[in-house]
Design a protein around this motif. Structure first.
Motif, PDB file in Angstrom:
ATOM      1  N   MET A 101       0.997  -1.153  -0.004  1.00 46.90           N
ATOM      2  CA  MET A 101      -0.117   0.180   0.084  1.00 46.90           C
ATOM      3  C   MET A 101       0.682   1.119  -0.182  1.00 46.90           C
ATOM      4  O   MET A 101       0.656   2.425  -0.662  1.00 46.90           O
ATOM      5  CB  MET A 101      -0.786   0.207   1.408  1.00 46.90           C
ATOM      6  CG  MET A 101      -1.707   1.216   1.179  1.00 46.90           C
ATOM      7  SD  MET A 101      -2.792   1.274   2.890  1.00 46.90           S
ATOM      8  CE  MET A 101      -1.606   1.270   4.060  1.00 46.90           C
ATOM      9  N   PHE A 102       2.085   1.280   0.755  1.00 48.18           N
ATOM     10  CA  PHE A 102       2.657   2.510   0.861  1.00 48.18           C
ATOM     11  C   PHE A 102       3.406   2.499  -0.503  1.00 48.18           C
ATOM     12  O   PHE A 102       3.688   3.918  -0.996  1.00 48.18           O
ATOM     13  CB  PHE A 102       3.809   2.044   1.877  1.00 48.18           C
ATOM     14  CG  PHE A 102       4.995   3.260   2.034  1.00 48.18           C
ATOM     15  CD1 PHE A 102       4.640   4.422   2.913  1.00 48.18           C
ATOM     16  CD2 PHE A 102       6.056   3.310   1.299  1.00 48.18           C
ATOM     17  CE1 PHE A 102       5.426   5.463   3.001  1.00 48.18           C
ATOM     18  CE2 PHE A 102       6.983   4.392   1.647  1.00 48.18           C
ATOM     19  CZ  PHE A 102       6.796   5.389   2.452  1.00 48.18           C
ATOM     20  N   ARG A 103       3.939   1.558  -0.982  1.00 44.46           N
ATOM     21  CA  ARG A 103       4.522   1.621  -2.174  1.00 44.46           C
ATOM     22  C   ARG A 103       3.480   2.171  -3.562  1.00 44.46           C
ATOM     23  O   ARG A 103       4.046   2.969  -4.224  1.00 44.46           O
ATOM     24  CB  ARG A 103       4.978   0.220  -2.957  1.00 44.46           C
ATOM     25  CG  ARG A 103       5.459   0.027  -4.395  1.00 44.46           C
ATOM     26  CD  ARG A 103       6.989   0.451  -4.467  1.00 44.46           C
ATOM     27  NE  ARG A 103       7.507  -0.618  -4.042  1.00 44.46           N
ATOM     28  CZ  ARG A 103       8.870  -0.212  -3.595  1.00 44.46           C
ATOM     29  NH1 ARG A 103       9.414   0.798  -3.750  1.00 44.46           N
ATOM     30  NH2 ARG A 103       9.493  -1.338  -3.082  1.00 44.46           N
ATOM     31  N   ASP A 104       2.580   1.565  -3.554  1.00 39.38           N
ATOM     32  CA  ASP A 104       1.273   2.352  -4.388  1.00 39.38           C
ATOM     33  C   ASP A 104       1.034   3.778  -4.178  1.00 39.38           C
ATOM     34  O   ASP A 104       1.115   4.521  -5.202  1.00 39.38           O
ATOM     35  CB  ASP A 104      -0.051   1.279  -4.448  1.00 39.38           C
ATOM     36  CG  ASP A 104       0.279   0.193  -4.853  1.00 39.38           C
ATOM     37  OD1 ASP A 104       1.356  -0.222  -5.256  1.00 39.38           O
ATOM     38  OD2 ASP A 104      -0.501  -0.787  -4.268  1.00 39.38           O
ATOM     39  N   SER A 105       1.007   4.086  -2.984  1.00 37.24           N
ATOM     40  CA  SER A 105       0.929   5.599  -2.512  1.00 37.24           C
ATOM     41  C   SER A 105       2.195   6.492  -3.030  1.00 37.24           C
ATOM     42  O   SER A 105       1.819   7.429  -3.756  1.00 37.24           O
ATOM     43  CB  SER A 105       0.671   5.573  -1.276  1.00 37.24           C
ATOM     44  OG  SER A 105       0.420   7.115  -0.682  1.00 37.24           O
TER      45      SER A 105
END
Length: 237
Positions: A101-105
């Motif tokens: 999720m952090f990567r996508d953000s």
């Protein structure tokens, strides 16, 4: 003149019985510096022969540094750390999901930032600072370690509540391995220590278990290594 009694390590016949042969897994620890003087310089202690998970369980550290990726961390140390803290609400699955999720953000909102990013997992009495493996790769490089530890050093600076701190070596890792360059060769332990030290890190460093069998090569208990090593290298070239 009275002959001084030889220093003994063990009781009884222990010293004779525990003589290490060439076939024995062993380390040759070399002394460095004068223990009667204070060096007053930033250093990294190398925890030869010590077990990180046992030391974490004993409460010796407030912060531990390791790696994480957004795909699969089943073979890394992160899951073992989660198991040690029963009050933690983190699981390996939730940590991997959070990393994704952090990567996508950041791919949307902070595309210009340089990797690796540092993720925080607060396990109540233990803080884990995890270097997020760069996108599209199955490994870290020494440059990643330098940049990541530069960020971590800033996160630790002036925060006594986050000390003592320990880090894995990233060498021999199965989930988040470290290579010296993109050609895939694994880095030397000295190169990893050098990258961390130049980034401003000060704390304890746990070598991989495979490094416990490097005799007859001698090892030192802290980094920077003594200047005599560089002089010997210059003399051998």
């Amino acid at each position: 003149m009275t002959t001084p009694t030889p220093f003994r390590v063990y009781k009884g016949d222990g010293d004779r019985l525990v003589e290490a042969g060439k076939e024995t897994q062993r380390l040759v620890m070399l002394p460095a510096g004068d223990p009667r003087t204070v060096r007053a310089q930033r250093r990294i202690r190398v925890q030869w022969g010590q077990h990180l998970l046992d030391d974490v369980l004993d409460g010796r550290y407030r912060t531990v540094i390791c790696g994480v990726n957004d795909e699969n961390n089943d073979r890394g140390i992160l899951g073992e750390l989660f198991k040690l803290i029963p009050t933690s609400q983190w699981t390996l699955a939730s940590a991997t999901s959070y990393a994704k999720m952090f990567r996508d953000s950041v791919s949307v909102h902070a595309r210009e930032d340089r990797e690796p990013y540092v993720l925080k997992f607060d396990l109540d009495r233990l803080l884990i600072l995890a270097l997020l493996r760069p996108a599209g790769r199955d490994h870290f490089t020494l440059e990643d370690v330098f940049r990541g530890f530069r960020t971590i050093s800033k996160m630790l600076e002036g925060r006594r509540d986050r000390h003592p701190v320990a880090t894995v070596s990233f060498l021999g890792a199965r989930s988040n391995r470290l290579v010296a360059h993109e050609d895939g060769d694994e880095s030397s332990l000295e190169s990893v220590l050098d990258a961390m030290h130049k980034a401003g890190f000060e704390g304890d460093f746990y070598p991989p278990v495979t490094a416990w069998d490097v005799a007859p090569t001698g090892v030192f208990a802290s980094y920077p290594f003594p200047e005599s090593l560089d002089r010997m290298r210059e003399g051998s070239s």
